[in-house]
Design a protein around this motif. Structure first.
Motif, mmCIF file in Angstrom:
data_model
loop_
_atom_site.group_PDB
_atom_site.id
_atom_site.type_symbol
_atom_site.label_atom_id
_atom_site.label_comp_id
_atom_site.label_asym_id
_atom_site.label_seq_id
_atom_site.Cartn_x
_atom_site.Cartn_y
_atom_site.Cartn_z
ATOM 1 N N ASN A 296 0.820 -1.213 0.000
ATOM 2 C CA ASN A 296 0.000 0.000 0.000
ATOM 3 C C ASN A 296 0.850 1.257 0.000
ATOM 4 O O ASN A 296 2.012 1.256 0.414
ATOM 5 C CB ASN A 296 -1.022 0.002 1.149
ATOM 6 C CG ASN A 296 -0.396 0.021 2.525
ATOM 7 O OD1 ASN A 296 0.652 0.607 2.735
ATOM 8 N ND2 ASN A 296 -1.048 -0.630 3.473
ATOM 9 N N GLU A 321 -3.749 3.843 -1.631
ATOM 10 C CA GLU A 321 -3.805 2.787 -2.646
ATOM 11 C C GLU A 321 -3.317 1.490 -2.006
ATOM 12 O O GLU A 321 -2.278 1.477 -1.343
ATOM 13 C CB GLU A 321 -2.915 3.134 -3.843
ATOM 14 C CG GLU A 321 -3.267 4.437 -4.539
ATOM 15 C CD GLU A 321 -4.396 4.275 -5.539
ATOM 16 O OE1 GLU A 321 -4.747 3.108 -5.843
ATOM 17 O OE2 GLU A 321 -4.919 5.291 -6.016
ATOM 18 N N TYR A 323 -3.057 -3.022 -2.404
ATOM 19 C CA TYR A 323 -3.262 -4.328 -3.037
ATOM 20 C C TYR A 323 -3.013 -5.392 -1.974
ATOM 21 O O TYR A 323 -2.003 -5.358 -1.269
ATOM 22 C CB TYR A 323 -2.295 -4.526 -4.203
ATOM 23 C CG TYR A 323 -2.300 -5.933 -4.769
ATOM 24 C CD1 TYR A 323 -3.280 -6.333 -5.667
ATOM 25 C CD2 TYR A 323 -1.327 -6.855 -4.382
ATOM 26 C CE1 TYR A 323 -3.291 -7.625 -6.181
ATOM 27 C CE2 TYR A 323 -1.329 -8.147 -4.892
ATOM 28 C CZ TYR A 323 -2.318 -8.527 -5.792
ATOM 29 O OH TYR A 323 -2.331 -9.807 -6.289
ATOM 30 N N ARG A 325 -3.500 -9.817 -1.345
ATOM 31 C CA ARG A 325 -3.821 -11.090 -1.987
ATOM 32 C C ARG A 325 -3.463 -12.225 -1.036
ATOM 33 O O ARG A 325 -2.355 -12.280 -0.499
ATOM 34 C CB ARG A 325 -3.035 -11.225 -3.294
ATOM 35 C CG ARG A 325 -3.014 -12.615 -3.919
ATOM 36 C CD ARG A 325 -4.323 -13.004 -4.580
ATOM 37 N NE ARG A 325 -4.257 -14.371 -5.088
ATOM 38 C CZ ARG A 325 -3.801 -14.710 -6.287
ATOM 39 N NH1 ARG A 325 -3.369 -13.768 -7.122
ATOM 40 N NH2 ARG A 325 -3.780 -15.976 -6.674
ATOM 41 N N GLU A 342 -8.459 -11.481 -3.510
ATOM 42 C CA GLU A 342 -7.611 -10.416 -4.029
ATOM 43 C C GLU A 342 -8.407 -9.125 -4.039
ATOM 44 O O GLU A 342 -9.553 -9.089 -4.499
ATOM 45 C CB GLU A 342 -7.132 -10.752 -5.443
ATOM 46 C CG GLU A 342 -6.202 -9.699 -6.035
ATOM 47 C CD GLU A 342 -5.776 -10.048 -7.454
ATOM 48 O OE1 GLU A 342 -4.631 -10.490 -7.637
ATOM 49 O OE2 GLU A 342 -6.611 -9.890 -8.370
ATOM 50 N N LYS A 344 -7.976 -4.843 -4.839
ATOM 51 C CA LYS A 344 -7.239 -3.662 -5.276
ATOM 52 C C LYS A 344 -8.122 -2.454 -4.966
ATOM 53 O O LYS A 344 -9.158 -2.265 -5.597
ATOM 54 C CB LYS A 344 -6.935 -3.730 -6.772
ATOM 55 C CG LYS A 344 -6.121 -4.947 -7.192
ATOM 56 C CD LYS A 344 -5.965 -5.006 -8.710
ATOM 57 C CE LYS A 344 -5.225 -6.258 -9.145
ATOM 58 N NZ LYS A 344 -5.126 -6.356 -10.635
ATOM 59 N N SER A 346 -8.674 1.784 -4.000
ATOM 60 C CA SER A 346 -8.216 3.170 -4.099
ATOM 61 C C SER A 346 -9.166 4.031 -3.282
ATOM 62 O O SER A 346 -10.378 4.022 -3.516
ATOM 63 C CB SER A 346 -8.206 3.647 -5.554
ATOM 64 O OG SER A 346 -7.331 2.862 -6.345
ATOM 65 N N ASN A 378 -12.289 -6.675 -6.721
ATOM 66 C CA ASN A 378 -12.039 -7.797 -5.829
ATOM 67 C C ASN A 378 -12.313 -9.130 -6.502
ATOM 68 O O ASN A 378 -13.013 -9.215 -7.520
ATOM 69 C CB ASN A 378 -12.878 -7.663 -4.550
ATOM 70 C CG ASN A 378 -14.351 -7.460 -4.837
ATOM 71 O OD1 ASN A 378 -15.026 -8.338 -5.372
ATOM 72 N ND2 ASN A 378 -14.876 -6.279 -4.479
#
Length: 758
Positions: A296, A321, A323, A325, A342, A344, A346, A378
């Protein structure tokens, strides 16, 4: 003619002496050591300055008159003193007193206005940026777990979904604010406290118990207010930290911030950036993560501009931001793995506010507006399922106006009247097309609140407030009153008692959009059609004894709390729809939480500072609940799941050598009931967990460089005893929600920080 001219010049000289501009300079110290970077304010003319590295300060161009000088320095008791300009001596020398535990610290959350902790009828805990740094907390979640009554827990092996529990209640029962504004949406609470870096925050203010009378929905368990850093002087810092988790996975953090302020202190801006990268961690070497891969980046800024002598404009912006997983085969696409979660995300947000204060400092008007936007791509899936992709978006806004009037007379005492109105929206959409799941929620709320804080002549303070909210979901409304009392029978003892009502709107919360993987199958949450508003009545009573002596300070707090919840939201399993199983959120018959918080602090102000907190509680539903579709009637439960009856923390700072600190911290987590669903195991079972004792050690040393520069080095070990869960499920059919205890195993860390302050 000559005599007339001389007389005229004499009059001009008298006018210049009587009405001219004057300077005031001085120095601040404690036991002959300078106190740097203190903030000084002269009221009501609103002249301000900041002490330099050597504790020296100077005001220029001050008009003649009588004023009040206020001095605030981190770690010291605030000073308020009367002064006359011109001052009787050329330099003012001021000796300040230590305030190790912030007993005199000024806070804003309890009353939505500046109030010292000691004089607040509502108990409040504060965690400063200095304490967060000493704890090596890289996120808000890392720091607040050391606040009394709070506990952070991990709820998912795959994505690392965590939540904060206050007085035993889950995360959705707490309201999270940024600078007093509820822009932190219900969606962001699922990962937000891990995403927000500590470099963004000046301090964290925490109130346990209902806060809906001031802040609206969701403030049942408590309120966490993140006060962002404001520029006060020209400064800069940068740090890097490396960690080795369980001797297997590395984590790296790089952070920095800088501030610049104009010479006349009328404008200023501070900026921050934080980067964090963590490799996935597999504790039992089965190829599946216990801690997800995490990457991040957080950035932001805060600025101010003074408007004339009595107004100030604040502007704050931030972006986060991230990510993450988890599962197996992390380097492959998520739909090529046996299990994958997962995300991602913002997050972009900010706020603007204007504070206007009249000349006699009696009236203050605040106008504010803020928003936060979240986009999250996601994937939740198992067995290389291509249907697991989804997208979640959320936009929350808040706008309002608040007015404060202060009064003071010999008959009625000192009073503070506060009133305000705010409008909030929260538009969230969650789509998982492969599973035909869609949530489209538009929430609009109007809240009107008023409060009166009355300091009676004597030792009593009474705080009474009420708030009314109207919201479009179910076309409903709610009224939330509160009443708090403070009594000082002596200078060392403070007694408090209070009642407050809280509520939760029947909306979609963060945990509702989190899809769990249980036994290799998808499990989702849906709201019942007739879900009603959840209401709480909270009662608190506390006794606070603190004592200063010549070389130290001690404080003991005993606090009792009782919360009764009406129509609590509960989860009950519905039939499998053929694609995934559904947990339906319904209203239960009632619940109650009864407990005690103990808080102990002691310091000699030279060699050590110790603070410890411990919580005992009982939490249960009024009627037995079926926690699993496989359970029989004799296996129904009334006890809250994932809630230990005892937990606590400790922080010990030892100043063994000059410029060096040894910090020992500990967290104890008592036994609790955790559901363990079938998949890896044959049948659903209810696990009674063991107790955990987490001990952490950090050693730091400051190297004084040129004048105003400093280099700090540190190293340490987290969870020295490696007190960590030992019975994780394994493989594709594991129950990812079967996770409890400390967040991480034994972890070694080291870092270095360079800082400069003009």
């Amino acid at each position: 003619m000559r005599n007339t001219l001389l007389s005229f010049l004499s009059v001009l000289g008298f006018i210049q002496i009587g009405f001219g501009q004057h300077n005031l300079s001085g120095n601040l110290s404690y036991e002959n050591e300078a106190i740097p970077y203190a903030q000084l304010l002269i009221s009501p003319i609103q002249a301000s300055t900041v002490a330099d590295f050597e504790g020296k300060f100077e005001f220029t161009n001050l008009p003649k008159g009588s004023y009040t000088l206020k001095i605030i320095a981190l770690g010291y008791k605030p000073i308020q003193m009367a002064i006359s300009i011109p001052y009787k001596s050329p330099e003012l020398s001021i000796t300040m007193e230590k305030d190790v535990f912030g007993l005199e610290e000024v806070t804003v959350t309890a009353n939505r206005n500046e109030t010292s902790r000691r004089n607040s009828p509502i108990p409040i805990n504060v965690m400063s940026s200095a304490k967060l740094e000493q704890l090596s907390a890289n996120s808000i979640a890392d720091g607040i777990k050391f606040s009394p009554g709070l506990r952070i827990e991990n709820n998912c092996q795959n994505c690392g979904f965590s939540q904060v529990r206050i007085n035993g209640l889950p995360g959705a029962y707490s309201q999270i604010l940024i600078d007093g504004k509820a822009t932190f949406s219900a969606l962001n609470s699922i990962y937000g406290l891990e995403q927000i870096p500590t470099d963004m925050v000046k301090r964290i203010e925490i109130i346990k118990g209902g806060g809906s009378a001031l802040y609206g929905s969701n403030a049942i368990a408590g309120t966490i207010n993140l006060i962002t850093k404001q520029p006060v002087s020209n400064s800069a810092s940068v740090k890097t930290e490396s960690s080795l988790i369980g001797t297997k996975s590395w984590e790296q953090v790089v952070a920095g911030n800088a501030s610049i302020v104009s010479k006349d202190l009328k404008q200023g801006v501070t900026v921050f950036a934080n980067y964090r990268n963590r490799n996935p961690y597999d504790h039992n070497t089965d190829g599946y993560t216990e801690l997800p891969k995490l990457n991040n980046l957080g950035m932001g800024a805060k600025a101010f501009q003074k408007i004339g002598k009595q107004g100030i404009l604040h502007l704050e912006i931030h972006s986060l931001e991230e990510y993450r997983r988890g599962g197996d085969q992390i380097n492959k696409a998520p739909n090529e793995a046996n299990i994958a979660e997962e995300l991602k995300s913002s997050v972009y947000g900010g706020s603007i506010s204007v504070d206007l204060i009249n000349r006699n400092q009696k009236n203050k008007t605040s106008i504010y507006s803020g928003l936060q936007s979240t986009e999250m791509d996601n994937y939740y899936g198992a067995g290389q399922d291509a249907k697991g992709f989804g997208k979640t978006t959320d936009l929350s806004t808040i706008s309002g106006i608040q007015f404060i009037n202060e009064s003071n007379n010999k008959i009625s005492g000192k009073g503070e009247f506060l009133t305000g109105i705010e409008y909030r929206t929260d538009n969230m959409m969650d789509e998982k097309p492969g599973y035909n799941l869609k949530i489209n929620q538009e929430l609009k709320t109007i809240g009107i609140y008023t409060q009166y804080n009355w300091q009676l002549t004597g030792n009593w303070i009474v705080n009474a407030g009420i708030r009314a909210d109207w919201y479009n979901l179910n076309n409903a409304s709610n009224v939330s009153p509160r009443l708090n009392l403070l009594y000082n029978p002596s200078s060392d003892i403070t007694l408090r008692a209070g009642y407050s009502r809280g509520f939760r709107i029947p909306q979609v919360f963060s945990e509702d959009v989190h899809v769990e993987l249980v036994g290799g199958e998808i499990q989702a949450i849906q709201l019942a059609q007739n879900l009603d508003t959840e209401i709480s009545d909270s009662y608190t009573a506390s006794a606070d004894w603190d004592k200063d002596w010549s070389s130290g300070v001690i404080e003991v707090i005993v606090e009792g709390f009782f919360t009764k919840i009406h129509n609590p939201f509960i989860l009950e399993e519905r039939n499998d729809n053929g694609t995934f199983s559904i947990l339906e959120k319904r209203n239960g018959s009632g619940a109650q939480i009864l407990g005690t918080n103990l808080d102990f602090k002691i310091s000699d102000q030279k060699y050590y500072a110790l603070q410890a907190g411990y919580t005992f509680l009982q939490s249960e539903y009024d009627a037995p609940l079926q926690w699993s579709s496989e359970t029989e009637n004799d296996q129904l439960i009334t006890e809250f799941l994932r809630t230990p009856n005892a937990y606590g923390n400790l922080i010990l700072d030892v100043y063994a050598i000059k410029n060096g600190t040894i910090t020992l911290t500990s967290i104890h987590t008592g036994s609790m009931l955790v559901p363990h669903f079938s998949g890896y195991i044959e049948n659903d079972v209810l696990k009674k967990t063991e107790e955990f004792l987490e001990i952490n050690l950090k050693i730091s040393y400051d190297f004084k460089l040129k004048k105003s520069k400093k280099l700090t080095t540190y190293c340490g070990v987290k969870n020295i005893l490696n007190s960590y869960q030992s019975d994780f499920d394994q493989g594709q059919f594991r129950d990812a929600s079967f996770v409890y205890g400390p967040m991480t195993p034994r972890t070694y860390f080291a870092g270095i920080k360079w800082s400069w302050n003009k």
